[in-house]
Design a protein around this motif. Structure first.
Motif, PDB file in Angstrom:
ATOM      1  N   VAL A 147       0.852  -1.187   0.000  1.00  6.64           N
ATOM      2  CA  VAL A 147       0.000   0.000   0.000  1.00  6.64           C
ATOM      3  C   VAL A 147       0.887   1.236   0.000  1.00  6.64           C
ATOM      4  N   ALA A 148       0.550   2.215  -0.809  1.00  9.49           N
ATOM      5  CA  ALA A 148       1.263   3.493  -0.830  1.00  9.49           C
ATOM      6  C   ALA A 148       0.293   4.603  -0.456  1.00  9.49           C
TER       7      ALA A 148
ATOM      8  N   GLU B 285       3.375  12.030  13.834  1.00  7.61           N
ATOM      9  CA  GLU B 285       2.743  11.134  14.810  1.00  7.61           C
ATOM     10  C   GLU B 285       1.818  10.143  14.110  1.00  7.61           C
ATOM     11  N   ALA B 286       1.126  10.601  13.074  1.00  9.72           N
ATOM     12  CA  ALA B 286       0.266   9.700  12.306  1.00  9.72           C
ATOM     13  C   ALA B 286       1.094   8.613  11.628  1.00  9.72           C
ATOM     14  N   VAL B 287       2.276   8.990  11.139  1.00 10.88           N
ATOM     15  CA  VAL B 287       3.173   7.998  10.526  1.00 10.88           C
ATOM     16  C   VAL B 287       3.561   6.947  11.543  1.00 10.88           C
ATOM     17  N   ARG B 288       3.945   7.377  12.733  1.00 11.67           N
ATOM     18  CA  ARG B 288       4.369   6.435  13.778  1.00 11.67           C
ATOM     19  C   ARG B 288       3.282   5.397  14.052  1.00 11.67           C
ATOM     20  N   LYS B 289       2.058   5.863  14.238  1.00  8.47           N
ATOM     21  CA  LYS B 289       0.952   4.947  14.551  1.00  8.47           C
ATOM     22  C   LYS B 289       0.711   3.975  13.406  1.00  8.47           C
ATOM     23  N   LEU B 290       0.845   4.472  12.173  1.00  2.00           N
ATOM     24  CA  LEU B 290       0.573   3.624  11.019  1.00  2.00           C
ATOM     25  C   LEU B 290       1.643   2.547  10.847  1.00  2.00           C
TER      26      LEU B 290
ATOM     27  N   GLU C 248       2.390  -4.807  10.632  1.00  2.00           N
ATOM     28  CA  GLU C 248       2.391  -6.248  10.883  1.00  2.00           C
ATOM     29  C   GLU C 248       0.998  -6.789  11.200  1.00  2.00           C
ATOM     30  N   PRO C 249       0.256  -6.189  12.153  1.00  2.00           N
ATOM     31  CA  PRO C 249      -1.079  -6.719  12.452  1.00  2.00           C
ATOM     32  C   PRO C 249      -2.020  -6.760  11.251  1.00  2.00           C
ATOM     33  N   MET C 250      -1.825  -5.837  10.304  1.00  2.00           N
ATOM     34  CA  MET C 250      -2.706  -5.786   9.134  1.00  2.00           C
ATOM     35  C   MET C 250      -2.232  -6.679   8.001  1.00  2.00           C
ATOM     36  N   GLY C 251      -1.091  -7.318   8.180  1.00  2.00           N
ATOM     37  CA  GLY C 251      -0.617  -8.268   7.187  1.00  2.00           C
ATOM     38  C   GLY C 251       0.031  -7.656   5.968  1.00  2.00           C
ATOM     39  N   LEU C 252       0.443  -6.382   6.053  1.00  2.40           N
ATOM     40  CA  LEU C 252       1.101  -5.748   4.913  1.00  2.40           C
ATOM     41  C   LEU C 252       2.566  -6.178   4.821  1.00  2.40           C
TER      42      LEU C 252
ATOM     43  N   LEU D 143      -6.833   3.023   7.764  1.00 10.41           N
ATOM     44  CA  LEU D 143      -6.097   2.120   6.869  1.00 10.41           C
ATOM     45  C   LEU D 143      -6.799   0.772   6.779  1.00 10.41           C
ATOM     46  N   GLN D 144      -7.280   0.270   7.902  1.00  9.33           N
ATOM     47  CA  GLN D 144      -7.982  -1.012   7.876  1.00  9.33           C
ATOM     48  C   GLN D 144      -9.242  -0.923   7.025  1.00  9.33           C
ATOM     49  N   GLN D 145      -9.954   0.189   7.117  1.00  8.31           N
ATOM     50  CA  GLN D 145     -11.134   0.378   6.273  1.00  8.31           C
ATOM     51  C   GLN D 145     -10.749   0.366   4.797  1.00  8.31           C
ATOM     52  N   ALA D 146      -9.614   0.978   4.487  1.00 12.80           N
ATOM     53  CA  ALA D 146      -9.140   0.996   3.097  1.00 12.80           C
ATOM     54  C   ALA D 146      -8.796  -0.404   2.627  1.00 12.80           C
TER      55      ALA D 146
END
Length: 227
Positions: A11-12, A38-43, A48-52, A210-213
């Motif tokens: 994902v980009a 800060e948004a980058v850090r959280k993402l 890993e949890p999202m399987g990317l 991101l999960q919704q996407a």
């Protein structure tokens, strides 16, 4: 198609809206950039949890040099702080850093920090690709020149010389802030990628978004010129 087969591996994101976020809150523009970090850090922590397998972020374009010097300096300082503070977490969480763009054209101390980060994270299982001093058209010119030096220019030879060579094919491109354009980002790689444009400003973009996407992507029927 099974859920596993329709899983996004790469994902980009065009991280847009820091300035507007700050303006809406009557804050200095620099605060928008800091909240964007800060948004980058959280993402990154959610990869890993999202399987990317790979998350690519458009951090600084070759056109961003046209911004006021004060803003560019603030962005460069944020980059320095981010690399220094988050490198240990990358290593601990098995994240491999990959840089795309003419990043060696940045300040020498930043180049040295990036070289160290690339070396220390080289064995990571999941990839965070960061576009720095990047422009999609320049990337294509660069790849075509290298392909020509090696012989015939073909789709395969150009792709082998892109900054993203070795990364999984791009599955999904997301742009935040409501803008609907690529802004010279991953022009070749987007040929058959799915695209999603959301109104959320980047500092407000969360792992839940991101999960919704990713769920949206999983529901799509991907086509490559056929039916």
């Amino acid at each position: 198609m099974s859920e596993t087969e329709n899983r996004a591996r790469h994902v980009a994101i065009i991280m847009d809206g820091n300035g507007r976020w700050a303006k809406r809150k009557h804050l200095p523009r620099a605060m928008g950039h800091r909240q964007g970090v800060e948004a980058v850090r959280k993402l990154v922590r959610s990869v890993e949890p999202m399987g990317l397998d790979c998350l690519t972020l458009y951090a600084f374009s070759s056109e961003n040099w046209k911004r006021p010097d004060e803003e560019v300096d603030d962005l460069m300082n944020l980059m320095r702080k981010f690399i220094k503070s988050d490198l240990p977490e990358f290593i601990a969480n098995d994240v491999k850093l990959h840089i795309i763009g003419d990043w060696r054209g940045l300040a020498p101390d930043i180049v040295a920090m990036l070289e160290d980060a690339l070396e220390q994270t080289a064995k990571g299982a999941r990839t965070l690709a960061v576009a720095l001093n990047y422009g999609g058209q320049s990337e294509l010119v660069h790849a075509a020149k290298l392909a020509a030096q090696g012989g015939e220019i073909t789709e395969e030879s150009i792709e082998a010389n892109l900054f993203t060579a070795g990364l999984p094919p791009l599955d999904l491109l997301i742009r935040t802030s409501g803008e609907v354009r690529l802004s010279n980002f991953l022009l070749w790689q987007c040929a058959y990628a799915e695209m999603l444009f959301v109104d959320t400003l980047w500092p407000d973009f969360t792992p839940e978004h991101l999960q919704q996407a990713l769920d949206n992507f999983a529901s799509r029927e991907r086509r490559y010129g056929g039916r």
